[in-house]
Design a protein around this motif. Structure first.
Motif, PDB file in Angstrom:
ATOM      1  N   PHE A  76       0.943  -0.685  -0.210  1.00 24.27           N
ATOM      2  CA  PHE A  76      -0.115  -0.188  -0.195  1.00 24.27           C
ATOM      3  C   PHE A  76       0.554   1.659  -0.319  1.00 24.27           C
ATOM      4  N   SER A  77       0.902   2.404  -0.693  1.00 26.04           N
ATOM      5  CA  SER A  77       1.045   3.478  -0.822  1.00 26.04           C
ATOM      6  C   SER A  77       0.169   4.911  -1.902  1.00 26.04           C
ATOM      7  N   PHE A  78       0.925   5.492  -1.372  1.00 24.44           N
ATOM      8  CA  PHE A  78      -0.004   6.621  -2.045  1.00 24.44           C
ATOM      9  C   PHE A  78       1.132   8.553  -2.007  1.00 24.44           C
ATOM     10  N   LYS A  79       0.683   9.152  -3.037  1.00 30.22           N
ATOM     11  CA  LYS A  79       1.272  10.593  -3.175  1.00 30.22           C
ATOM     12  C   LYS A  79       0.464  11.461  -2.656  1.00 30.22           C
ATOM     13  N   GLN A  82      -3.524  12.655  -3.391  1.00 30.83           N
ATOM     14  CA  GLN A  82      -4.062  11.495  -3.824  1.00 30.83           C
ATOM     15  C   GLN A  82      -5.516  11.256  -2.993  1.00 30.83           C
ATOM     16  N   TRP A  83      -6.316  10.797  -2.694  1.00 23.83           N
ATOM     17  CA  TRP A  83      -7.718  10.323  -2.210  1.00 23.83           C
ATOM     18  C   TRP A  83      -7.974   8.641  -2.516  1.00 23.83           C
ATOM     19  N   VAL A  84      -8.426   8.336  -1.659  1.00 22.54           N
ATOM     20  CA  VAL A  84      -9.322   6.665  -1.455  1.00 22.54           C
ATOM     21  C   VAL A  84     -10.657   6.764  -0.883  1.00 22.54           C
ATOM     22  N   VAL A 141      -7.124   3.462  -3.080  1.00 20.88           N
ATOM     23  CA  VAL A 141      -5.613   4.690  -3.010  1.00 20.88           C
ATOM     24  C   VAL A 141      -6.561   5.508  -5.280  1.00 20.88           C
ATOM     25  N   GLY A 142      -6.829   6.508  -5.530  1.00 20.45           N
ATOM     26  CA  GLY A 142      -6.660   7.114  -6.305  1.00 20.45           C
ATOM     27  C   GLY A 142      -6.899   8.515  -7.015  1.00 20.45           C
ATOM     28  N   GLY A 143      -6.775   8.970  -7.950  1.00 18.50           N
ATOM     29  CA  GLY A 143      -6.291   9.990  -8.045  1.00 18.50           C
ATOM     30  C   GLY A 143      -5.166  10.659  -8.692  1.00 18.50           C
TER      31      GLY A 143
END
Length: 305
Positions: A76-79, A82-84, A141-143
């Motif tokens: 799991f990671s995100f920048k 970003q949103w979930v 996560v997306g965006g």
């Protein structure tokens, strides 16, 4: 600035193995498709949905609840920005909430944070009325709205313009910029932004989310980080600690001009403008920036709620 405390749960749940990862084959069928999924159907999304557990809760304001989610899976990671997608067991509608914490917090503690304003939309209503410590959910996560400079890239200046709860992704970007500055000061090689200006509009001082943390980041890097709080319906005197950062009225073209001129005076760097807030505000601010000569590719915004 009133201190707020987390309601925490001790420990965390065990990280799942490969079989604990829910594959991204969950289809966005017409039965499950909600406003959030429709509006973000063309945005980037991770290929997997990850299990998460609520490990902390607190009230960020009278109408905003802040959640801390434990997500121990290593994939799991995100920048920052970003949103979930937020999946609640037994709830058909899917929430869409911007992450308000920094990627560094996930790396250190295996957690992310969300700040959700109360509405009657079922996912937000659940968070405010039914969510408990140890509640289990799923996130994806997306965006395409994020700040993630490459190690070899050149430094850029950031102008962050937020309205209301639109501060969430910009607060994540601010924290990420702060962490990059700390890393560079410690001798790291990762690229950090040159200067960061946050221009944040809310109705009253009580509606300014994360105000203490924002001010602390600016005081940690004076001259490099700054914040400008615009209060549109404030009738009482604000706390003394907050007064140096307060401006009256809405974010005007002149205000944006002054921020851009300040950034230009700080160095010969490209300025990226990140906007997040109600759609009418985004349209107004982006129009101001265009008239001020900011190229369209340097104005990034999210407007999907």
């Amino acid at each position: 600035m009133t201190a707020r405390r987390w309601l925490k749960v001790a420990g965390s749940f065990a990280a799942p193995g490969a079989s604990g990862l829910i594959p991204g084959s969950r289809r966005m069928s017409s039965r499950r498709k909600t406003d959030h999924l429709e509006r973000t159907a063309n945005n980037y999304r991770q290929m997997a949905v990850f299990p998460a557990k609520v490990c902390g809760m607190m009230n960020e304001s009278d109408s905003v609840r802040r959640l801390r989610l434990s997500i121990p899976h290593p994939d799991f990671s995100f920048k920052a920005g970003q949103w979930v997608d937020f999946f609640i067991p037994g709830q058909e509608k899917v929430g869409g909430f911007s992450i308000c914490s920094s990627p560094a917090l996930l790396r250190r503690e295996g957690v992310i944070e969300l700040a959700v304003k109360y509405t009657t939309h079922p996912p937000a209503h659940w968070i405010h009325h039914s969510c408990r410590l140890d509640s289990e959910v799923e996130v994806r996560v997306g965006g395409d709205f994020f700040f993630d400079p490459s190690p070899g890239g050149g430094a850029v200046d950031l102008l962050l313009v937020a309205g209301g709860v639109g501060i969430n992704p910009l607060f994540s970007i601010l924290l990420h910029a702060r962490d990059l500055q700390r890393h560079r000061q410690a001798g790291g090689q990762h690229c950090a932004p040159g200067a960061v200006r946050l221009c944040y509009s809310a109705k009253t001082a009580q509606d300014l989310l994360f105000q203490s943390s924002i001010v602390e980041a600016c005081e940690e890097f004076p001259g490099r980080f700054s914040c400008d709080f615009h209060l549109t319906h404030q009738s009482e005197e604000v706390e003394p600690q907050l007064q140096p950062y307060i401006s009256g009225g809405r974010i005007s073209e002149q205000v944006l001009r002054e921020h851009l001129e300040s950034l230009a005076g700080a160095g010969r760097r490209e300025t990226l403008c990140y906007l997040c807030g109600p759609p009418p505000m985004i349209e107004s601010v982006s129009g101001h920036l265009q008239r001020l000569g900011v190229p369209p590719h340097r104005v990034l915004f999210e407007k999907w709620w």
